[in-house]
Enzyme design. Sequence first.
Site, PDB file in Angstrom:
ATOM      1  N   CYS A  36       0.841  -1.201   0.000  1.00 43.44           N
ATOM      2  CA  CYS A  36       0.000   0.000   0.000  1.00 43.44           C
ATOM      3  C   CYS A  36       0.878   1.255   0.000  1.00 43.44           C
ATOM      4  CB  CYS A  36      -0.972  -0.020   1.178  1.00 43.44           C
ATOM      5  SG  CYS A  36      -2.370   1.112   0.964  1.00 43.44           S
ATOM      6  N   HIS A  58      -3.793  -5.402   1.008  1.00 45.70           N
ATOM      7  CA  HIS A  58      -3.735  -5.760   2.423  1.00 45.70           C
ATOM      8  C   HIS A  58      -4.258  -7.183   2.595  1.00 45.70           C
ATOM      9  CE1 HIS A  58      -2.593  -1.843   3.908  1.00 45.70           C
ATOM     10  NE2 HIS A  58      -3.584  -1.272   3.240  1.00 45.70           N
TER      11      HIS A  58
END
Length: 488
Positions: free
Chosen positions: A331, A430
Amino acid sequence: MKAIMVVGTTSHAGKSLITTAICRILSRRGWKVTPFKGQNMALNSYVTSTGGEMGHAQAVQAWAAGVTPAIEMNPILLKPQGDMTSQVIIKGKASGTVGAVDYYQQYFDIGWNAIQESLETLSQEFNMIVCEGAGSPAEINLKHRDLTNMRVAKHLNASTILVVDIDRGGAFAHIIGTLELLEPEERNLIKGIVINKFRGQRSLLDSGIHWLEKKTNIPVIGVIPWINEAFPAEDSLSILEQRYNKHTTDITIAIIRLPRISNFTDFEPLEAESSVKIKYIHPNDSLGDPDAIIIPGTKTTINDLLVLQKSGMAEAIKSYQSSGGIVMGICGGFQMLGEVLIDSQGLEGKQGEYKGLELLPLITTITPKKIASQRQVIANYPLGNLPVIGYEIHQGRTIVTKPDIVKPLFNDYDLGFVDSYDSIWGNYLHGIFDNGSWRRSWLNILRHKRGLNSLPTSISNYREQREIILDSIADKVNEHLDLKPVLT
């Protein structure tokens, strides 16, 4: 709908663990259970199937209850962004970024309405709600604007459990002080006291418990022994960093402890691997010589990138990689691996263009609209045709400037890349390490560099391991907890 509220005398008393255990215990008994936390301040979040964002702890509690996580279970999520500000998530959607004073001025009524609406929605589907409070219910300077503790308990007429951490010392004073500071109608809701994190001979507590029950006229319904928590504290790394003490491991992975790190739950599956040692490295510390480095997600990518550059950690990471080391970014960490980050609207602070680590040919533009969605993709690397599930939460849009020198990690081209030497990995997903076969395949790259044999890759995903952990926690708590006083 029957309601139970779990409050604590202090932060880290063990409310989340007790709430999680009760969700699993009551679900086993046939109740249709939902967790609930009106307002949660946490670094870890989860994206629901509808694309809404909620606290990861409430998602875990939903899994403990055997139900699908939903935004109504945590209608207000505050995600700290540093500089005494937080991003406000109302019913799953980002609503703004404010400081503490402005938050209560602008969002108190909105928040309370969201809480009431969410409780009404949950009451249509469930017959038991297990609520978790936050901090202490007796903070005199905060009670008038507390959206999480006794305001919710009174609204639901919830049978309330008061949890105290005896390991810190002063447990009896904490209990008496908390009860004294509650209003009479709030105190009347307290149906049981739980003494948590007890170590030692149980009989040594008997005289104190007898005195406490006589003094308060409230039963002590549980003395819970110290349980090595399987899930990290939702607002810090304190438990995560100390949870495992492995004496012998095959490989070491260094995770950069960014100042505004988020979603460090990504690394629970790695922590659970017996052959892996996880080290959290502060930007000012020496990097050492790990088998891999991971740059995690962050609430403010640019600010944390600047910290890495100012501290010298950015150069240390680049030097490590150029010497043959393996680097991964997830991310915000993925965005940092690129050439440039552009924040033309000043969404993360000062407007401008910022030089990245230049390890992957990427340009990321920070945009106002947040992407939040669950994903199911097929991995191309490190092993092809592996199904992978996870979720995205980010505000940047990333493009590749030199597609001929990178390989797409997944069948969704924009979700992640690896360089041609399989040494630099970046992705937006994630929960990627929750996927057992993918995790083991990636770990085997590190093992092969050390001349170690491969680990088996045909293993269950972390969700199956999580179920075992949840059952274990519930079993241990159930053995020492009497819920009859709060169920009658």
